[in-house]
Design an enzyme around this catalytic site. Structure first.
Site, PDB file in Angstrom:
ATOM      1  N   GLY A   1      36.114  63.961  17.259  1.00  0.00           N
ATOM      2  CA  GLY A   1      35.196  63.091  18.003  1.00  0.00           C
ATOM      3  C   GLY A   1      35.167  63.481  19.470  1.00  0.00           C
ATOM      4  O   GLY A   1      35.583  64.581  19.839  1.00  0.00           O
ATOM      5  N   ASN A   2      34.670  62.599  20.300  1.00  0.00           N
ATOM      6  CA  ASN A   2      34.683  62.858  21.749  1.00  0.00           C
ATOM      7  C   ASN A   2      34.832  61.533  22.487  1.00  0.00           C
ATOM      8  O   ASN A   2      34.866  60.471  21.877  1.00  0.00           O
ATOM      9  CB  ASN A   2      33.424  63.629  22.173  1.00  0.00           C
TER      10      ASN A   2
END
Ligand code: CTP
Length: 400
Positions: free
Chosen positions: A212-213
């Site tokens: 993810g980020n």
């Protein structure tokens, strides 16, 4: 619609001045900043202390605040401060003086110098309201751009039943809200179908892990909020985010880039404006393990494959949609953003630089440069995300 707006309320001498008290309370509850000017005769109906307490601002009555010191109220500044000057109740006397430029009190001097939009809500007896003189004055004011909030019918102070009752505070608030709606971005978003994406996407490796980020979704949610306030029909497609659903927005939650692609495609054909504020993962694991991956050797490699570039696909299949992308860059920012604008067939791109402090993921602020396909470039200072959303919508409104 009135949240954060600066409203100058003029109160004239009328038995209905008590209704202006409720109006102030409603406006303040809705988040407006309110300053009240009373004519000297209005103070005979309602105490200035009531207005001062509810508006949380001193009430202004006389041009000369302090005779001994010569301190005076700058009526020009008052008019410049306000987003809207509303006179409610507006007596027949004040309406007449407004038309003929008679400036014998602070309210009238403010009217004569005000550059902001003005509304009047007349209140008087039936016959005074229907007198040709009052009707002519209202007509003249209206022709000169003053909005009139028509009085209602009912029992009047004189005991007669007829026209001339000050409109109810709720009805006045509705008119004020409608006014701001039509004036926000010149009404360009009213009834428009707008799609906003927000937040990160999570690409699962196994049932417990993902790639993810750090995106929180704040920018996309701020845009969706501002668009809904401007009268758009907003669908917000959000990756995993802790933020609450903005009011009057249809929220669709997704997890992966692929889910986001499916959700966006479902709405695309009937959408007027798309703003891709989501930080979509560029790669995902080739295989998602059904069971938790157990640790084994000293190192491990993951095989990743490209996700679909949603925005690029939208650009390739664009008919009449206005497409806005975001670019998060660390070097050669302007050049990279312009390349993305062209490569993805966008109408506008919003550039964030990670070099700028307070901009980008997780912050409540952002610092952006907006570039249009005609190469118009506008750079903004560090602003709250709500203010940044306003700048972005302004730029879109000028181009749709
Ligand atoms: N975007 C998208 N689909 C993807 C990746 C990005 O729709 N799979 C969108 C983002 O929502 C953003 C824009 O494309 O509006 C730019 O994304 P960004 O990741 O900055 O640029 P990329 O084109 O992916 O290039 P790079 O990561 O190499 O800078």
């Amino acid at each position: 619609m009135v949240r954060g707006r600066k409203i100058l309320l003029g109160v004239t001498g009328s038995i209905s001045a008590y209704k202006a008290v409720y109006l102030v309370r409603l406006l303040v509850q809705e988040g407006a900043q309110v300053k009240v000017i009373m004519t000297p005769s209005a103070t005979g109906f309602v105490s200035p202390t009531t207005f001062a307490t509810l508006s949380k601002n001193p009430v202004l009555i006389d041009l000369l605040q302090n005779e001994k010191t010569g301190e005076w109220v700058n009526h020009v500044e008052l008019g410049a401060w306000a987003d809207l000057f509303i006179i409610a109740p507006a007596s027949a006397n004040t309406l007449g003086k407004m038309v003929y430029g008679i400036a014998d009190n602070l309210l009238l001097t403010t009217w004569l110098s005000a550059k902001c939009p003005v509304m009047v809500a007349p209140a008087m007896d039936h016959d005074m309201y229907h007198h040709f003189s009052t009707q002519n004055n209202l007509k003249t004011l209206n022709e000169k751009g003053v909005a009139i909030i028509d009085p209602g019918k009912g029992e009047l102070a004189s005991g007669l039943i007829g026209d001339g009752r000050l409109a109810e505070p709720e009805a006045i608030l509705e008119k004020i809200s409608a006014f701001f709606l039509h004036n926000s971005f010149e009404g360009k978003f009213i009834g428009k179908q707008v799609l906003v994406t927000a937040g990160p996407t999570f690409e699962e490796l196994d049932p417990v892990r993902f790639i993810g980020n750090h995106s929180t979704g704040k920018m996309g949610y701020a845009l969706a909020t501002a668009l809904a306030n401007a009268g758009a029909n907003v669908t917000l497609i959000s990756g995993p985010s802790q933020l609450e659903k903005p009011a009057n927005v249809k929220l669709e939650k997704v997890v992966s880039a692929n889910d986001m692609l499916t959700a966006v495609q479902k709405h695309y054909a009937s959408t007027h404006v798309v703003i891709m504020a989501a930080a979509v993962a560029d790669y995902r694991p080739v295989n998602r393990a059904d069971q938790k991956i157990k640790k084994a050797g000293q190192s491990m490699s993951l095989e990743l494959e490209k996700t679909t570039d949603i925005l690029k696909q939208l650009g390739a299949t664009k008919t009449s949609q206005f497409l806005v992308g975001f670019a998060l860059e660390t070097n050669n920012e302007l050049e990279h953003a312009k390349q993305k604008l062209e490569a993805k067939n966008l109408d506008m791109i919003v550039l964030n630089s990670l070099q700028d402090q307070g901009a980008g993921f997780g912050h409540d602020t952002n610092k952006v440069t907006i570039i249009t396909k005609h190469n118009k470039i506008a750079s903004f200072e560090l602003n709250t995300k709500a203010q940044t959303a306003h700048h972005i919508l302004n730029a879109i409104a000028q181009n749709i």
